[in-house]
Design a protein around this motif. Structure first.
Motif, mmCIF file in Angstrom:
data_model
loop_
_atom_site.group_PDB
_atom_site.id
_atom_site.type_symbol
_atom_site.label_atom_id
_atom_site.label_comp_id
_atom_site.label_asym_id
_atom_site.label_seq_id
_atom_site.Cartn_x
_atom_site.Cartn_y
_atom_site.Cartn_z
ATOM 1 N N ILE A 178 -46.895 11.585 -75.719
ATOM 2 C CA ILE A 178 -45.484 11.218 -75.616
ATOM 3 C C ILE A 178 -44.939 10.492 -76.849
ATOM 4 N N ALA A 179 -45.815 10.206 -77.819
ATOM 5 C CA ALA A 179 -45.361 9.445 -78.991
ATOM 6 C C ALA A 179 -46.144 9.867 -80.230
ATOM 7 N N PRO A 180 -45.536 9.707 -81.414
ATOM 8 C CA PRO A 180 -46.210 10.118 -82.653
ATOM 9 C C PRO A 180 -47.419 9.248 -83.020
ATOM 10 N N ASN A 181 -47.527 8.057 -82.431
ATOM 11 C CA ASN A 181 -48.683 7.197 -82.702
ATOM 12 C C ASN A 181 -49.762 7.331 -81.632
ATOM 13 N N HIS A 182 -49.703 8.413 -80.847
ATOM 14 C CA HIS A 182 -50.730 8.745 -79.856
ATOM 15 C C HIS A 182 -51.436 10.020 -80.319
ATOM 16 N N PHE A 183 -52.759 10.025 -80.204
ATOM 17 C CA PHE A 183 -53.565 11.140 -80.714
ATOM 18 C C PHE A 183 -54.576 11.574 -79.666
ATOM 19 N N VAL A 184 -54.857 12.866 -79.606
ATOM 20 C CA VAL A 184 -55.872 13.410 -78.707
ATOM 21 C C VAL A 184 -57.057 13.858 -79.544
ATOM 22 N N VAL A 185 -58.256 13.410 -79.159
ATOM 23 C CA VAL A 185 -59.494 13.806 -79.828
ATOM 24 C C VAL A 185 -60.490 14.248 -78.755
ATOM 25 N N SER A 186 -61.563 14.895 -79.185
ATOM 26 C CA SER A 186 -62.507 15.419 -78.203
ATOM 27 C C SER A 186 -63.834 14.666 -78.133
ATOM 28 N N SER A 187 -64.010 13.639 -78.968
ATOM 29 C CA SER A 187 -65.291 12.920 -78.946
ATOM 30 C C SER A 187 -65.103 11.432 -79.239
ATOM 31 N N LEU A 188 -66.097 10.655 -78.864
ATOM 32 C CA LEU A 188 -66.075 9.223 -79.143
ATOM 33 C C LEU A 188 -66.061 8.977 -80.648
ATOM 34 N N LYS A 189 -66.857 9.763 -81.372
ATOM 35 C CA LYS A 189 -66.937 9.621 -82.829
ATOM 36 C C LYS A 189 -65.563 9.841 -83.467
ATOM 37 N N GLU A 190 -64.866 10.886 -83.029
ATOM 38 C CA GLU A 190 -63.519 11.158 -83.540
ATOM 39 C C GLU A 190 -62.562 10.018 -83.199
ATOM 40 N N ALA A 191 -62.694 9.482 -81.987
ATOM 41 C CA ALA A 191 -61.822 8.379 -81.556
ATOM 42 C C ALA A 191 -61.999 7.176 -82.470
ATOM 43 N N LEU A 192 -63.245 6.812 -82.732
ATOM 44 C CA LEU A 192 -63.511 5.656 -83.593
ATOM 45 C C LEU A 192 -63.082 5.920 -85.036
ATOM 46 N N GLU A 193 -63.201 7.148 -85.480
ATOM 47 C CA GLU A 193 -62.752 7.517 -86.822
ATOM 48 C C GLU A 193 -61.227 7.343 -86.951
ATOM 49 N N LYS A 194 -60.497 7.668 -85.890
ATOM 50 C CA LYS A 194 -59.030 7.548 -85.894
ATOM 51 C C LYS A 194 -58.551 6.102 -86.017
ATOM 52 N N VAL A 195 -59.405 5.140 -85.622
ATOM 53 C CA VAL A 195 -58.985 3.730 -85.623
ATOM 54 C C VAL A 195 -59.824 2.886 -86.583
ATOM 55 N N LYS A 196 -60.460 3.531 -87.554
ATOM 56 C CA LYS A 196 -61.401 2.833 -88.439
ATOM 57 C C LYS A 196 -60.753 1.744 -89.293
ATOM 58 N N GLU A 197 -59.427 1.792 -89.451
ATOM 59 C CA GLU A 197 -58.754 0.784 -90.275
ATOM 60 C C GLU A 197 -58.560 -0.543 -89.544
ATOM 61 N N PHE A 198 -58.875 -0.599 -88.255
ATOM 62 C CA PHE A 198 -58.685 -1.812 -87.461
ATOM 63 C C PHE A 198 -59.969 -2.635 -87.387
ATOM 64 N N ALA A 199 -59.830 -3.949 -87.244
ATOM 65 C CA ALA A 199 -61.002 -4.837 -87.123
ATOM 66 C C ALA A 199 -61.628 -4.751 -85.740
ATOM 67 N N SER A 200 -60.789 -4.430 -84.739
ATOM 68 C CA SER A 200 -61.308 -4.270 -83.373
ATOM 69 C C SER A 200 -60.506 -3.189 -82.670
ATOM 70 N N VAL A 201 -61.119 -2.608 -81.650
ATOM 71 C CA VAL A 201 -60.458 -1.584 -80.842
ATOM 72 C C VAL A 201 -60.725 -1.907 -79.378
ATOM 73 N N ILE A 202 -59.726 -1.645 -78.540
ATOM 74 C CA ILE A 202 -59.870 -1.851 -77.109
ATOM 75 C C ILE A 202 -60.121 -0.503 -76.447
ATOM 76 N N VAL A 203 -61.165 -0.429 -75.651
ATOM 77 C CA VAL A 203 -61.469 0.744 -74.825
ATOM 78 C C VAL A 203 -61.102 0.347 -73.404
ATOM 79 N N ALA A 204 -60.298 1.186 -72.728
ATOM 80 C CA ALA A 204 -59.783 0.771 -71.427
ATOM 81 C C ALA A 204 -59.763 1.892 -70.396
ATOM 82 N N GLY A 205 -60.871 2.557 -70.236
ATOM 83 C CA GLY A 205 -61.017 3.473 -69.107
ATOM 84 C C GLY A 205 -60.544 4.880 -69.353
ATOM 85 N N GLY A 206 -60.884 5.598 -68.376
ATOM 86 C CA GLY A 206 -61.465 5.349 -67.071
ATOM 87 C C GLY A 206 -62.980 5.224 -67.079
ATOM 88 N N SER A 207 -63.530 5.416 -65.889
ATOM 89 C CA SER A 207 -64.956 5.167 -65.680
ATOM 90 C C SER A 207 -65.847 6.097 -66.505
#
Length: 168
Positions: free
Chosen positions: A78-107
């Motif tokens: 719904i927004a240009p700052n939202h991204f869809v990836v297919s793996s955990l590795k890709e997810a962490l790569e997308k946010v590598k410029e941050f000092a911390s990242v919040i993971v918030a579900g689901g199970s």
């Protein structure tokens, strides 16, 4: 980068009712969650959590946060700052410029991050409710992690926050 798992849970460890309903989560908890997500600047969630989260009126609080959705299937965000990836590795790569990242579900996502030994800290905001049926904090899996309690905080008269570090 520090990976922080942050979840509101019932007193018996559920993150949602069986029908994905999270209306039992308090405004106090939401404010705590939104504060840490905004402080981090980025958030990783699963597909179902994304669709639930973005329908909440409070979601507007997180409009400036970089949001990454881990999903096996593509969909339009719904927004240009939202991204869809297919793996955990890709997810962490997308946010590598941050000092911390919040993971918030689901199970399922929570379990995947824990199984891959990617989580450094866990925040659990415990709501004063017990749910007979629902979605557990972690999907069933073959993992075990020892935790060190870093802090407890009283969020309200009936809510507490537990902050743990994963012992490696």
């Amino acid at each position: 980068m520090k990976v922080i798992l942050y979840m509101a849970i019932s007193a018996n460890g559920m993150i949602a009712k069986a029908n994905d309903n999270t209306a039992w989560i308090s405004e106090t908890e939401w404010n705590s969650y939104a504060s840490i997500v905004k402080q981090s600047g980025c958030l990783i969630v699963g597909r179902r959590t994304y669709h639930i989260l973005t329908k909440q009126p409070e979601f507007a609080d997180l409009k400036d946060v970089k949001l990454v959705v881990v999903s096996k299937s593509e969909f339009t965000t719904i927004a240009p700052n939202h991204f869809v990836v297919s793996s955990l590795k890709e997810a962490l790569e997308k946010v590598k410029e941050f000092a911390s990242v919040i993971v918030a579900g689901g199970s399922i996502l929570n379990s995947s991050f824990i199984k891959e030994d990617l989580v450094d800290e866990i925040y659990l905001d415990i709501e004063p409710i017990v749910l007979g049926k629902g979605i557990k904090l972690f999907d069933d899996g073959d993992f075990e992690k020892e935790l060190e309690l870093l802090e407890t905080k009283q969020l309200s008269k009936d809510e507490i926050q537990l902050h743990y570090k994963i012992i490696r």
